[in-house]
Design a protein around this motif. Structure first.
Motif, short mmCIF file in Angstrom:
data_model
loop_
_atom_site.label_atom_id
_atom_site.label_comp_id
_atom_site.label_asym_id
_atom_site.label_seq_id
_atom_site.Cartn_x
_atom_site.Cartn_y
_atom_site.Cartn_z
N LEU A 1 -3.24 4.98 5.07
CA LEU A 1 -2.27 5.32 4.18
C LEU A 1 -2.23 6.65 3.64
O LEU A 1 -3.14 5.97 3.20
CB LEU A 1 -1.49 4.73 3.69
CG LEU A 1 -0.10 3.42 4.96
CD1 LEU A 1 -1.43 2.71 4.53
CD2 LEU A 1 1.47 3.68 5.22
N ALA A 2 -1.43 7.96 3.66
CA ALA A 2 -2.06 8.62 2.35
C ALA A 2 -0.94 9.80 2.51
O ALA A 2 0.08 9.42 2.96
CB ALA A 2 -3.10 9.57 2.62
N ALA B 1 6.81 5.23 6.96
CA ALA B 1 8.41 6.92 7.32
C ALA B 1 9.04 6.57 6.27
O ALA B 1 9.70 7.18 5.73
CB ALA B 1 8.67 6.26 8.40
N VAL B 2 8.90 5.21 5.61
CA VAL B 2 10.45 4.91 4.12
C VAL B 2 10.00 5.05 2.88
O VAL B 2 10.88 5.18 1.95
CB VAL B 2 10.69 3.60 4.55
CG1 VAL B 2 11.55 2.89 6.35
CG2 VAL B 2 9.46 2.16 4.40
N CYS B 3 8.79 5.35 2.95
CA CYS B 3 7.64 5.64 1.27
C CYS B 3 7.18 7.75 1.68
O CYS B 3 6.87 7.68 0.37
CB CYS B 3 6.52 4.72 1.39
SG CYS B 3 7.29 3.49 0.76
N GLY B 4 8.07 8.16 2.17
CA GLY B 4 7.25 9.52 2.72
C GLY B 4 5.87 9.62 2.65
O GLY B 4 5.66 10.86 2.33
N VAL C 1 -4.63 7.33 -1.81
CA VAL C 1 -4.66 6.72 -0.28
C VAL C 1 -5.32 5.20 -0.02
O VAL C 1 -4.92 4.14 -1.39
CB VAL C 1 -6.16 7.32 0.67
CG1 VAL C 1 -6.11 9.19 0.64
CG2 VAL C 1 -7.14 6.71 0.34
N GLY C 2 -4.53 4.94 0.83
CA GLY C 2 -4.11 3.25 0.92
C GLY C 2 -5.25 2.32 2.01
O GLY C 2 -4.76 2.97 3.45
N HIS C 3 -5.74 1.21 1.77
CA HIS C 3 -5.96 1.15 3.92
C HIS C 3 -4.59 -0.13 3.88
O HIS C 3 -4.18 -0.28 3.48
CB HIS C 3 -7.34 0.15 2.68
CG HIS C 3 -7.19 -0.73 4.03
ND1 HIS C 3 -7.03 -1.94 3.73
CD2 HIS C 3 -7.91 -1.55 5.66
CE1 HIS C 3 -7.37 -3.02 5.08
NE2 HIS C 3 -7.83 -2.19 5.89
N GLY C 4 -4.69 -0.13 5.32
CA GLY C 4 -3.45 -0.58 6.00
C GLY C 4 -4.01 -1.02 7.47
O GLY C 4 -5.03 -0.92 7.73
N ALA D 1 0.47 -0.95 0.31
CA ALA D 1 -0.20 -0.03 0.31
C ALA D 1 1.15 1.26 -0.30
O ALA D 1 0.67 2.24 -0.61
CB ALA D 1 -0.86 -0.14 1.32
N ALA D 2 1.86 1.36 0.72
CA ALA D 2 2.72 2.69 0.55
C ALA D 2 3.98 2.92 -0.63
O ALA D 2 3.78 3.92 -0.61
CB ALA D 2 3.96 2.00 2.44
N ALA D 3 3.99 1.56 -1.04
CA ALA D 3 4.61 1.64 -2.33
C ALA D 3 3.87 1.95 -3.13
O ALA D 3 3.98 3.02 -4.52
CB ALA D 3 5.07 0.38 -2.92
N ALA D 4 3.07 1.68 -3.62
CA ALA D 4 1.70 2.57 -3.63
C ALA D 4 0.97 4.11 -4.17
O ALA D 4 1.00 4.43 -5.18
CB ALA D 4 0.51 1.57 -4.10
N ILE D 5 0.81 4.57 -3.04
CA ILE D 5 0.68 5.89 -2.70
C ILE D 5 1.20 6.65 -3.08
O ILE D 5 1.44 7.56 -3.67
CB ILE D 5 -0.25 5.80 -1.51
CG1 ILE D 5 -1.10 4.98 -1.09
CG2 ILE D 5 0.15 7.30 -0.84
CD1 ILE D 5 -1.32 4.92 0.56
#
Length: 480
Positions: free
Chosen positions: A223-224, A192-195, A177-180, A166-170
């Protein structure tokens, strides 16, 4: 907005995309096609998706456009907005693998509660995002997908886990936005690691139904790319009328909370010690930077010792608890199948298989005492600031370089700041701080000192966002 500008649709925030959909300056079908195209071109490189559902997505998008034409969108705040769901929660009509090539994929008849609320709010289902087997490790790499989820800022480094896909995709602009979900940091460390912004809400703000554990350590969350977008998704999935285990009535609007600013001076506890040893200087610098900003905004910042440091007994209790849960979930699995599990799942199951009932209960007692100490130490503060992790995004495979069985300990040392918020139920948010000289994003964790302090947390995070100005920062793949 017309189809000729579709190549820049992902530059809009989720809130802006929803406004464009309502104004009918872009259609839901056009927006959905834009994201499906980006997923087709970039998703595999990032290890972001497990399953994509283009036919379902385009049907839902067409229905959203018909609703807009009828003026039927008053109670569907996400109508027409594309989204993907983490591959760990039941999704009606969509196969979910739980990150496992050993366990059978499940196509549920009914959505998990949080998933269903997002879909009921009108979101368009693009598919499922990559998650590790049973959501256990803080990296995302499975035989189901065949490649790891990576941060778009450096394709040789992990997007963390378990919401890594999800983080990589956003971060790469494949979804707005993404569901986590977050059981020990699984939203916050990928953010954190994907900004990104990643919210672990207070226990009960998002329903855990169908609950798989009485203890309620894990919760779904958003995640957004910015705080307001995270609040938009949290509004959609939040409990309004409690009726299930641990459920807590959410405020009327998290978006409204994200737009408010503190009217009183807040007392803020700050620490950087992980309890395990050295912390990367960039992570310490990130906390120092945020602390100075909070002081500049008029808040009282107090440096404190880590209020809940790890010790050897606590580490063992933590792994005993997770091992016991995994052993219970996989009880009855044939030995040949058990041997085919991912390495860290296998390690946890074997640990849990060796436990007696008394050992498992002892582990929960130790973790509850740990959470109690944390809550008590924060009682005289409004919020706390700490790193999200002890280091930057790790090179792929880093946790498994060394002796067999060491990886879980390395992962805990790296992510030591995040489990206690799950154990205590307190809300926490990861916000971007800065990018290192090597181009890697750094996150800082804000923790609310009371259950239900989520609105204040979002307000402070949004104010810091204004100061930092990270919303327009994107990785190299953004423009592709």
């Amino acid at each position: 907005m017309s189809a000729s500008t579709a190549t820049v649709l992902h530059d809009l925030t989720a809130v802006e995309q929803c406004a464009a959909l309502r104004d009918r300056t872009v259609s839901a079908v056009e927006l959905t096609e834009h994201y499906l195209d980006r997923i087709d071109r970039l998703g595999e490189r990032l290890g972001a998706f497990v399953v994509t559902t283009p036919e379902l997505a385009l049907r839902e998008a067409a229905e959203a456009d018909r609703r807009f034409a009828r003026g039927d969108d008053a109670h569907r705040p996400l109508q027409g907005l594309p989204i993907a769901f983490k591959d760990l929660q039941p999704i009606a009509g969509v196969p979910v693998t739980n990150g496992s090539a050993v366990l059978p994929a499940v196509t549920a008849e009914h959505d998990a509660e949080a998933v269903g609320l997002i879909r009921a709010a009108g979101a368009v289902t693009l598919g499922t995002t990559h998650a590790p087997e049973l959501g256990i490790p803080c990296y995302t790499d499975t035989t189901v997908v065949g490649r790891p989820a990576v941060t778009p800022y450096d394709l040789g480094r992990s997007a963390s886990g378990s919401s890594g896909g999800a983080a990589a995709a956003i971060a790469a602009g494949l979804i707005p936005v993404g569901h986590g979900s977050d059981g020990a940091g699984s939203i916050r460390t990928p953010a954190a690691v994907c900004g990104l912004v990643g919210v672990k809400p207070s226990r009960g703000v998002v329903s855990a139904a169908p609950a798989s554990s009485f203890f309620g350590f894990s919760t779904d969350g958003p995640l957004a790319r910015n705080v307001e977008d995270a609040a938009l998704l949290l509004d959609a999935m939040a409990v309004r009328t409690p009726r299930g285990l641990h459920e807590l009535a959410a405020p009327a609007s998290f978006v409204a909370a994200s737009r408010r600013r503190a009217t009183r001076r807040l007392r803020v506890a700050v620490w950087t010690d992980s309890g395990f040893g050295a912390v990367h200087p960039e992570n310490t610098a990130a906390v120092d930077r945020i602390a100075l900003m909070l002081e500049g905004l008029g808040h009282e910042v107090v440096e404190v010792a880590n209020p809940a440091p790890w010790d050897t007994d606590l580490v063992q209790a933590f792994f005993d608890y997770i091992g016991g849960v995994v052993s219970g979930l996989l009880a009855g699995l044939p030995p040949a199948h058990a041997q085919a599990l991912e390495e860290d799942t296998r390690w946890m199951k074997q640990r849990g298989d060796r436990l007696g009932a008394a050992d498992f209960v002892k582990s929960t007692t130790a973790l509850a005492a740990f959470a109690d100490r944390f809550i008590a130490k924060l009682a005289s503060y409004d919020l706390a600031v700490s790193p999200v992790s002890a280091g930057v995004a790790v090179p792929l495979g880093s946790f498994h370089r060394g002796q067999s069985g060491d990886a879980p300990y390395r992962m805990l040392e790296w992510s030591a700041y995040t489990p206690v918020q799950n154990l205590s139920g307190l809300p926490a948010i990861s916000i971007p701080s800065h990018v290192t000289a090597d181009g890697l994003p750094l996150g800082v964790q804000l923790t609310g000192a009371a259950i239900g302090s989520d609105p204040m947390l979002l307000s402070v995070a949004a104010q810091l966002e204004e100061q930092i100005g990270w919303a327009q920062r994107h990785p190299p793949v953004w423009g592709e």
